[in-house]
Scaffold this active site. Structure first.
Site, PDB file in Angstrom:
ATOM      1  N   HIS A  50       0.851  -1.186   0.000  1.00  0.00           N
ATOM      2  CA  HIS A  50       0.000   0.000   0.000  1.00  0.00           C
ATOM      3  C   HIS A  50       0.886   1.235   0.000  1.00  0.00           C
ATOM      4  O   HIS A  50       1.826   1.331   0.770  1.00  0.00           O
ATOM      5  CB  HIS A  50      -0.899   0.017   1.247  1.00  0.00           C
ATOM      6  CG  HIS A  50      -1.886   1.139   1.221  1.00  0.00           C
ATOM      7  ND1 HIS A  50      -3.125   1.007   0.635  1.00  0.00           N
ATOM      8  CD2 HIS A  50      -1.811   2.398   1.679  1.00  0.00           C
ATOM      9  CE1 HIS A  50      -3.764   2.160   0.739  1.00  0.00           C
ATOM     10  NE2 HIS A  50      -2.992   3.020   1.367  1.00  0.00           N
TER      11      HIS A  50
ATOM     12  N   ASP B 258     -14.813   3.518   6.771  1.00  0.00           N
ATOM     13  CA  ASP B 258     -13.754   4.344   6.188  1.00  0.00           C
ATOM     14  C   ASP B 258     -14.256   5.054   4.942  1.00  0.00           C
ATOM     15  O   ASP B 258     -13.911   6.208   4.705  1.00  0.00           O
ATOM     16  CB  ASP B 258     -12.515   3.505   5.848  1.00  0.00           C
ATOM     17  CG  ASP B 258     -11.464   4.365   5.154  1.00  0.00           C
ATOM     18  OD1 ASP B 258     -11.003   5.335   5.796  1.00  0.00           O
ATOM     19  OD2 ASP B 258     -11.144   4.115   3.993  1.00  0.00           O
TER      20      ASP B 258
ATOM     21  N   ARG C 251     -14.006  13.524   5.451  1.00  0.00           N
ATOM     22  CA  ARG C 251     -12.727  14.195   5.747  1.00  0.00           C
ATOM     23  C   ARG C 251     -12.293  15.059   4.573  1.00  0.00           C
ATOM     24  O   ARG C 251     -11.751  16.149   4.748  1.00  0.00           O
ATOM     25  CB  ARG C 251     -11.647  13.144   6.033  1.00  0.00           C
ATOM     26  CG  ARG C 251     -11.769  12.550   7.422  1.00  0.00           C
ATOM     27  CD  ARG C 251     -10.902  11.317   7.562  1.00  0.00           C
ATOM     28  NE  ARG C 251      -9.502  11.600   7.321  1.00  0.00           N
ATOM     29  CZ  ARG C 251      -8.630  10.695   6.872  1.00  0.00           C
ATOM     30  NH1 ARG C 251      -9.004   9.450   6.644  1.00  0.00           N
ATOM     31  NH2 ARG C 251      -7.373  11.021   6.692  1.00  0.00           N
TER      32      ARG C 251
ATOM     33  N   SER D  91      -7.559   4.911   8.782  1.00  0.00           N
ATOM     34  CA  SER D  91      -8.160   4.739   7.457  1.00  0.00           C
ATOM     35  C   SER D  91      -7.432   3.641   6.674  1.00  0.00           C
ATOM     36  O   SER D  91      -8.051   2.700   6.166  1.00  0.00           O
ATOM     37  CB  SER D  91      -8.074   6.077   6.712  1.00  0.00           C
ATOM     38  OG  SER D  91      -8.347   5.923   5.351  1.00  0.00           O
TER      39      SER D  91
ATOM     40  N   LYS E 157      -8.647  -0.778   6.367  1.00  0.00           N
ATOM     41  CA  LYS E 157      -8.855  -1.457   5.074  1.00  0.00           C
ATOM     42  C   LYS E 157      -7.907  -2.638   4.933  1.00  0.00           C
ATOM     43  O   LYS E 157      -8.278  -3.682   4.418  1.00  0.00           O
ATOM     44  CB  LYS E 157      -8.618  -0.469   3.919  1.00  0.00           C
ATOM     45  CG  LYS E 157      -9.749   0.538   3.767  1.00  0.00           C
ATOM     46  CD  LYS E 157      -9.481   1.547   2.676  1.00  0.00           C
ATOM     47  CE  LYS E 157      -8.422   2.544   3.077  1.00  0.00           C
ATOM     48  NZ  LYS E 157      -8.526   3.860   2.444  1.00  0.00           N
TER      49      LYS E 157
END
Ligand code: URA
Length: 435
Positions: A82, A161, A168, A183, A187
């Site tokens: 990620h 999220d 946000r 966040s 995930k």
């Protein structure tokens, strides 16, 4: 329990209990707590921060707000990667098939771009037919069959999220370390991988502008993942200039294809090898960094990574003729090389400005849901530290609109700054964070 009391406690700098956090997240996910209360709570959390315990409880509450994927019955061990988001970051397109080609299953749900930062889903959608909306059943079936999935985040995964991130985005509460940690990691926990390499970007083209903030974010995410039973390593990497040469969806897919054929820019290729090596080590495919890098390089040069990319595109409905002959991919109407205004050493290629130039060309979105033009973007021809001769092409713009091209040209010229004295090249990576 009342939402207003939870908001007031955070507003006054208090530490929320696990029960209060779970009550708030569950209530918001079910629609019982409205956006305006969640927005107030987000701002309180943004301003006061959260303790490690609160971040841990928030992350778990968000992860459990939807399905928790269990991949154990599909593959013995799955890795994921990620990136915290950057400009020209097409790393997943190369690294995921490369690692999968080494026999290490890669299960990845990925996102769309927002603001100056691009997203893998948008890049993949440049390939006609490529589906990024696989159901969880399709996700598992494909992982079992070919050992790789690259798709958008399923609607059932961490819905808290999805709602909170959208809120946000419009309440100026994105760049908060506790909120980013929860966040991303909610995930990642819900998506079921056993190990994750986090590519934490720092610089003007990243959420974390300073190395210090990037380190705090990386350490918090690594700690949280390990506490939750995942093997997590973070690499802190530079995002003061774009990664590679291409920025813009189709252009980046082409650059990834070139890299899978052992071409492409040197910085991007090296970045991919380092991330792939970390993933291979986490998956016990190599015992040390040298062995992992050798395996990654061999898998690239044997053509196995390219072959796996083709399998992936085909499995997800993409028309493989477009990757076999990338000149078929959508092309912009106007292609303009822009000459360097002076000679000198390149001192900066401001990544945030380059990203915004591509957004203005139509290649990114200012707000969620905006449509994008996959064919537009820019190619930078030099990296920081290179010696540039006046009047040689400094960058090339791909556009579909004259006015947008002119605006992008100006922005790109401002993004490039020069020095008469030699400039040190920035490192690709600053630090590796592991526990
Ligand atoms: N990426 C995410 O998924 N969430 C954030 O908050 C920031 C980047």
């Amino acid at each position: 329990m009342h939402a207003v009391d939870v908001i007031a406690k955070k507003r006054d700098g208090g530490e929320l209990s696990r029960e209060e956090i779970e009550f708030f997240i569950q209530g918001y996910t079910r629609g019982e707590i409205p956006d305006y209360q969640a927005a107030a709570w987000l701002m309180a959390a943004y301003l006061h921060g959260m303790t490690d315990r609160e971040i841990h409880d928030l992350t778990l509450a968000m992860a459990h707000s939807g399905d928790m994927l269990d991949l154990k019955d599909i593959v013995p061990f799955a890795v994921d990667k990620h990136s915290t988001g950057g400009v020209g970051d097409k790393v997943s397109l190369v690294v995921a098939p490369l690692v999968a080609a080494c026999g290490m299953p890669v299960a990845k749900m990925t996102g769309r771009g927002l603001g100056f930062s691009g997203g893998t889903v948008d890049k993949l959608e440049s390939i006609p037919g490529y589906r990024t909306d696989l159901s969880e059943a399709e996700f598992k079936a494909q992982l079992e069959k070919i050992g790789i999935v690259l798709t958008g985040q399923s609607a059932e995964l961490a819905p808290a999220d999805r709602k909170l991130y959208a809120l946000r985005d419009v309440t100026a509460t994105v760049d908060s370390i506790p909120l980013i940690v929860s966040s991303i990691m909610s995930k990642k926990l819900a998506a079921g991988a056993d190990a994750i390499v986090l590519d934490v970007k720092t610089g003007n083209g990243a959420f974390m502008k300073t190395l210090e903030d990037a380190e705090t974010l990386a350490e918090a995410m690594v700690h949280l993942g390990n506490q939750a039973g995942q093997r997590v390593v973070a690499l802190i990497s530079d995002m003061n200039q774009p990664l590679g040469w291409a920025v813009g969806n189709t252009l980046e897919v082409r650059e990834a294809i070139n890299t899978l054929h052992e071409g492409g820019p040197a910085d991007f290729r090296e970045h991919c090898m380092v991330v792939a090596a970390e993933m291979l080590m986490l998956g016990n495919k190599a015992s040390d960094t040298n062995a992992a890098l050798t395996l990654a390089l061999e898998t690239l040069s044997s053509g196995a990574a390219w072959h796996k990319f083709g399998e992936l595109v085909e499995a997800q409905g993409g028309d493989v003729r477009y990757i076999e002959e990338p000149e078929r991919l959508p092309q912009a109407r106007l292609i303009e090389p822009v000459p360097a205004p002076r000679s000198g050493y390149l001192a900066a290629v401001n990544a945030a400005e380059v990203g915004m130039a591509v957004v203005e060309l139509g290649g990114g979105r200012e707000k969620k849901g905006d449509p994008i033009d996959h064919s537009v973007g820019v190619i930078v021809h030099y990296k920081v530290g290179d010696l540039v001769q006046k009047d040689t092409p400094l960058f090339t713009i791909h556009a579909n609109d004259e006015a947008k091209l002119a605006a992008a040209r100006n922005r790109m010229l401002v993004a490039h700054t020069f020095s008469d004295a030699p400039v040190q090249r920035p490192p690709l990576f600053y630090r590796r964070v592991a526990e």
